[in-house]
Write a protein that holds these residues in place. Structure first.
Motif, short mmCIF file in Angstrom:
data_model
loop_
_atom_site.label_atom_id
_atom_site.label_comp_id
_atom_site.label_asym_id
_atom_site.label_seq_id
_atom_site.Cartn_x
_atom_site.Cartn_y
_atom_site.Cartn_z
N THR A 31 -6.80 -4.95 -6.04
CA THR A 31 -6.09 -3.92 -6.80
C THR A 31 -6.50 -3.93 -8.26
OG1 THR A 31 -4.21 -4.13 -5.30
CG2 THR A 31 -3.81 -3.01 -7.38
N ASN A 38 -1.82 3.44 -1.49
CA ASN A 38 -2.75 3.64 -0.39
C ASN A 38 -3.72 4.79 -0.64
OD1 ASN A 38 -3.25 4.97 2.58
ND2 ASN A 38 -3.13 2.73 2.66
N TYR A 49 -5.18 -9.36 -2.31
CA TYR A 49 -4.73 -7.99 -2.50
C TYR A 49 -4.64 -7.66 -4.00
CZ TYR A 49 -2.03 -3.69 -2.09
OH TYR A 49 -1.62 -2.38 -2.19
N TYR A 89 -8.30 -0.12 -7.27
CA TYR A 89 -7.15 0.72 -7.56
C TYR A 89 -7.01 1.00 -9.06
CZ TYR A 89 -5.37 0.22 -2.78
OH TYR A 89 -5.21 0.26 -1.43
N ASP A 143 0.81 -1.21 0.00
CA ASP A 143 0.00 0.00 0.00
C ASP A 143 0.84 1.27 0.00
OD1 ASP A 143 -2.58 -0.92 -0.21
OD2 ASP A 143 -3.27 0.07 1.61
#
Length: 492
Positions: free
Chosen positions: A412, A339, A408, A417, A197
């Motif tokens: 993402t 992050n 994760y 993200y 992050d």
């Protein structure tokens, strides 16, 4: 108790005897044109392959395993507490915690002091003085880890019987970059997503790019071909600068090629292969902050950061928040960390993700972290049962690699993200080429602040003066640090 002792003996024998190899971790650590990032140790990750057997041979009778999480950022990830949010990461934490409880009898509990790193440091010192063992595992801010390590408050992970630092769930580049005198007091890996992050990246506003960059440049192709450089960032940014309200004052109400912040100067130097200091072939820290290459990078980025094509959001005026500027199309590039990408989850305009730009096309990719925000894995030196604790940590690393890391990446990649398949190339580059600056994390002669001030004070030629002014003090500080850590090694 007999069963627990037998299980731990099995762990020790298997960890010490098995020899196997595999992939994983940050395997791409090829040296660049500059030697600031190179070291001698072989950090090729391995996998012991013991876990299919181990998971059937250890049960710790509902052992409570306490984790303390801290750091300077209130957004530091908590990969141990189930929040019932229904997100892919929350489901992964639940699954990992359940595996540890059901297979091994390990009950994970977590407390945090996020955004209060000094509180965690004080707690660790009190516990060390009292010989108390409130937490088996800690994930603490990078600066806290380096401070506590030099005070002898952290356990040398390389001395923990059941931790094999060559296993693929440990970040091999962190071992290469942060192991001093063959000691490893804090580390990162699959067990925590905090370093992921707090890794630098560059966002770009696709609509603004389409409107302003009309020469046929394809940013993703530049990345794919290794041509995404500082020169390209500056060239493309120079196409986007406008006094939107016509008041002849360039502030946060206007438009820029890049939105930056103080830490970007050192991040750019590191992406070019430079560091404040490195661990040399003998395993000790040496100062590497000044050479012609680093000087050129600092000069170029300071000039760019103080030009009309960039705005430093930490010192801007005008009243518009930096994230609103990017959302509003007032900045083509946003130089930030993963992050912060959550701020743009609901942004209507599409954006893409790029790595931190290289300095030259003939170097390797280097992906820096933000040390102030970072959080690393460590164990208090007052650990009363290092054999058991290290066994649990290895099991956590193994299952986090299986469960947490894929989640994760799923988070993402699937809209949280990034929003397009082309950004996957950037993700691979960013996460597979991470580097760590031991001089930054240990705050040698406060150079992390000194160099940052060159950007803040618009002093593009100041690196050589800094080096000359602090060379002796830095040498003394480094020698003392090396000696202290070497002495700590003898305590084991």
């Amino acid at each position: 108790m007999t069963k627990r002792i037998l299980a731990l003996l099995i762990i020790s024998v298997m960890l010490l005897s098995v020899v196997a190899c595999g992939n994983g971790g940050n395997a791409d650590t090829t040296p660049a044109v500059t030697d600031d990032v190179t070291n001698a140790p072989d950090t090729t990750p391995t996998t012991t392959g013991i876990y299919d057997t181990l998971k059937n041979d250890i049960y710790l009778d509902d052992m409570e395993f306490n984790v303390h999480l801290s750091g300077n950022s209130k957004h530091t990830p908590d990969d141990f507490t189930v929040k019932d949010s229904g997100t892919v990461m929350d489901e992964a934490v639940f699954q990992k915690n359940s595996v540890m409880a059901e297979k091994y009898g390990v009950i994970l509990t977590a407390e945090n002091t996020f955004a209060a790193a000094s509180t965690a440091e004080s707690m660790m010192r009190r516990n060390d003085t009292a010989g108390e063992n409130d937490y088996e595992l800690c994930i603490l801010g990078g600066y806290s880890c380096s401070t506590l390590a030099t005070e002898g408050i952290l356990y040398d992970l390389s001395e923990m019987t059941n931790i094999n630092l060559k296993n693929s769930w440990w970040d091999q580049t962190a071992i290469r970059d942060l192991s001093i005198a063959n000691s490893m007091f804090f580390i990162t890996g699959d067990l925590s997503t905090a370093i992921d992050d707090f890794t630098f990246c560059v966002l770009f506003n696709k609509n603004l790019y389409k409107d302003k960059v009309t020469d046929g440049t394809d940013l993703y192709k530049l990345v794919e071909e290794g041509k995404w450089t500082l020169d390209e960032l500056i060239r493309i940014s120079s196409l986007v600068s406008e006094d939107l309200n016509g008041d002849d004052i360039m502030d946060s109400r206007d438009q820029y090629g890049a939105i930056i912040w103080d830490d970007e100067l050192l991040a750019t130097m590191k992406a070019g292969g430079g560091k404040i200091a490195k661990v040399n072939e003998e395993g000790f820290i040496e100062l590497t902050m000044y050479n012609e290459r680093n000087d050129a990078i600092v000069n170029q980025f300071v000039n760019f950061g103080n030009s009309k094509y960039a705005i430093n959001f930490q010192h801007m005026t005008g009243g518009v928040q930096w994230f609103d500027m990017f959302t509003n199309g007032q900045g083509l590039f946003m130089m930030t960390m993963f992050n912060e990408c959550h701020r743009f989850r609901d942004m209507e305009t599409d954006y893409g993700i790029l790595p931190q730009p290289r300095y030259t096309v003939d170097q390797e990719w280097y992906s820096p972290i933000a040390p102030w925000h970072s959080a690393f894995i460590c164990v208090p030196d007052v650990c009363s049962d290092p054999e058991t604790v290290s066994a649990v940590i290895e099991l956590l690393g193994y299952h986090s690699q299986e469960i947490l890391t894929p989640a994760y990446y799923d988070k993402t990649l699937n809209g949280t993200y990034i929003r397009d398949d082309q950004s996957k190339i950037s993700l691979d580059i960013i996460f597979n080429n991470r580097i760590y600056d031991v001089g930054h994390l240990y705050k040698i002669s406060n150079h992390q602040e000194n160099i940052t001030n060159l950007l803040r004070n618009n002093n593009p030629t100041g690196l050589s003066k800094l080096y000359t002014a602090y060379q002796r003090a830095s040498s003394v500080a480094i020698n003392k640090l090396n000696s202290n850590i070497e002495k700590l090694k003898t305590d084991y």
